[in-house]
Motif scaffolding. Structure first.
Motif, PDB file in Angstrom:
ATOM      1  N   PRO A  93     -45.144  62.837 -26.720  1.00  0.00           N
ATOM      2  CA  PRO A  93     -45.789  61.746 -27.906  1.00  0.00           C
ATOM      3  C   PRO A  93     -47.059  62.890 -28.373  1.00  0.00           C
ATOM      4  CG  PRO A  93     -46.189  61.657 -25.702  1.00  0.00           C
ATOM      5  CD  PRO A  93     -44.979  62.085 -25.529  1.00  0.00           C
ATOM      6  N   PHE A  94     -47.484  62.633 -29.216  1.00  0.00           N
ATOM      7  CA  PHE A  94     -48.847  62.945 -30.043  1.00  0.00           C
ATOM      8  C   PHE A  94     -48.335  65.063 -30.268  1.00  0.00           C
ATOM      9  CE2 PHE A  94     -50.389  60.935 -25.941  1.00  0.00           C
ATOM     10  CZ  PHE A  94     -50.353  60.036 -27.126  1.00  0.00           C
ATOM     11  N   TYR A  95     -47.147  65.403 -30.765  1.00  0.00           N
ATOM     12  CA  TYR A  95     -46.501  66.345 -31.275  1.00  0.00           C
ATOM     13  C   TYR A  95     -46.942  65.843 -32.759  1.00  0.00           C
ATOM     14  CZ  TYR A  95     -44.704  69.521 -27.978  1.00  0.00           C
ATOM     15  OH  TYR A  95     -45.312  69.876 -27.199  1.00  0.00           O
ATOM     16  N   LYS A  96     -47.449  67.067 -34.399  1.00  0.00           N
ATOM     17  CA  LYS A  96     -47.967  66.760 -35.514  1.00  0.00           C
ATOM     18  C   LYS A  96     -46.819  67.834 -36.222  1.00  0.00           C
ATOM     19  CE  LYS A  96     -51.370  64.812 -33.443  1.00  0.00           C
ATOM     20  NZ  LYS A  96     -51.563  62.971 -32.963  1.00  0.00           N
ATOM     21  N   GLY A 126     -34.532  59.888 -35.697  1.00  0.00           N
ATOM     22  CA  GLY A 126     -34.493  59.217 -34.618  1.00  0.00           C
ATOM     23  C   GLY A 126     -33.942  57.834 -34.866  1.00  0.00           C
ATOM     24  N   ALA A 127     -34.195  56.679 -34.284  1.00  0.00           N
ATOM     25  CA  ALA A 127     -33.464  55.662 -33.548  1.00  0.00           C
ATOM     26  C   ALA A 127     -33.717  54.393 -34.706  1.00  0.00           C
ATOM     27  CB  ALA A 127     -34.097  54.840 -31.900  1.00  0.00           C
ATOM     28  N   ILE A 172     -44.510  60.682 -35.117  1.00  0.00           N
ATOM     29  CA  ILE A 172     -44.053  59.593 -34.203  1.00  0.00           C
ATOM     30  C   ILE A 172     -45.362  58.975 -33.317  1.00  0.00           C
ATOM     31  CG2 ILE A 172     -43.114  57.798 -32.911  1.00  0.00           C
ATOM     32  CD1 ILE A 172     -40.433  59.620 -33.026  1.00  0.00           C
ATOM     33  N   PRO A 173     -46.206  58.045 -34.770  1.00  0.00           N
ATOM     34  CA  PRO A 173     -47.477  56.822 -33.826  1.00  0.00           C
ATOM     35  C   PRO A 173     -47.169  56.942 -32.781  1.00  0.00           C
ATOM     36  CG  PRO A 173     -46.793  56.306 -36.121  1.00  0.00           C
ATOM     37  CD  PRO A 173     -45.349  57.255 -35.687  1.00  0.00           C
TER      38      PRO A 173
END
Length: 328
Positions: A93-96, A126-127, A172-173
């Protein structure tokens, strides 16, 4: 404004004065909304020394790639220096955009080895079937073969690894705060631990802002003072320490003869006959010591029992053991 300022001063005084044992909340939980996502793709590894695929699929892929570069051939390229692979990566998460991910590649066809190969630029999906990263780079399959005292341990060469081999193209938000609350999810759901976490948070802030809603979730209201500084609030939550609880558990691996105990697993009185061994536990004692699985194992080992003997005895006695038995 005075109320908020006084609340913050009290908070600074309270937090250092409270001391817990065991572990931080950060180490036993995650915030809801902060999760990894899996990415995958299908690519081509080239540069192999005759250890690639022997089928037609690889040839067709190479021919199609050449067409994209305006290179047209009269016939398909026949080569065993390439292999079709699946490409996998996890995006935290939070990877830019622009950050890098580690990549795993695995052969799909009949290639013998991916050693020294190079992954051609491969989009990772992604999915939701959207591209979030692109992978490319040298495939590593590990060091040299390891020779032990008894045999030669061969490396598994049809699965490889590319450190930082993918570049993120789309973030990914992820959202942690919802309706001015954050929710903690315990990695190991447990009623007692959830209650202790909520109590520790409320004690730290001297205000009831946390409530355990189920054995895995603790909902926390964000105080007004931290509405504009959520990260500092989350950092304070993560550093609070609690004593986690867990069920007594015994994990048995029959293939390796390994037994792992979690906690002091107690045993009720019982009598069992197994081969040359007669086991009898009376008054919750084993050789004068409290009857636990640990003391039982020690006594059996002293009597010459093998790991297989011990595993069989424990499995048979499981109805009298106050703990969960997991057999692998």
């Amino acid at each position: 404004m005075k109320t908020r300022l006084s609340y913050f001063l009290i908070l600074l005084i309270i937090i250092p004065s409270i001391s817990f044992s065991a572990v931080r909340i950060k180490d036993i939980s995650n915030f809801r909304g902060a999760r990894d996502n899996q990415l995958f793709g299908i690519g081509l590894v080239t540069g192999l020394s005759g250890t690639g695929d022997s089928g037609n699929v690889t040839s067709e892929m190479i021919s199609n790639m050449l067409v994209n570069f305006n290179i047209y051939l009269d016939s398909q390229v026949k080569t065993k220096n390439s292999a079709v692979v699946m490409v996998f990566a996890d995006i935290p998460p939070f990877y830019k955009e622009g950050m890098r991910l580690d990549v795993t590649v695995a052969a799909i066809g009949d290639s013998q080895s991916l050693e020294n190969g190079v992954l051609v630029q491969t989009p990772l999906y992604g999915a939701d079937n959207r591209v979030y990263a692109v992978a490319q780079g040298n495939v590593l399959t590990g060091g040299t073969n390891v020779r032990t005292t008894s045999n030669l341990q061969n490396r598994y060469k049809v699965v490889g690894y590319i450190p930082e081999g993918a570049i993120i193209e789309k973030e990914i938000p992820a959202s942690i705060v919802k309706d001015n609350t954050v929710t903690i999810h315990l990695k190991q759901p447990d009623v007692t631990t959830a209650s202790r976490v909520s109590s520790a948070i409320n004690s730290t802030f001297s205000y009831k802002i946390a409530q355990a809603t189920d054995p895995s979730s603790i909902r926390i209201a964000v105080p007004d003072f931290f509405e504009d500084d959520i990260i500092s609030f989350l950092a304070l939550i993560e550093e609070i320490e609690v004593v986690p609880d867990a069920k007594a558990k015994i994990v048995i691996n029959e293939k390796t003869g390994t037994i792992v105990l979690g906690g002091n697993v107690e045993i009720a009185d019982f009598t069992e006959s197994y081969g040359n061994f007669n086991i009898s536990i009376e008054n919750n004692k084993i050789n004068g010591k409290p009857a636990t699985v640990s003391t039982l194992i020690t006594a059996l080992k002293s009597a010459g029992a093998t790991p297989q003997d011990i595993i069989a005895i424990i499995q048979t006695a499981s109805p009298y053991i106050y703990g969960e038995l997991v057999v692998m």
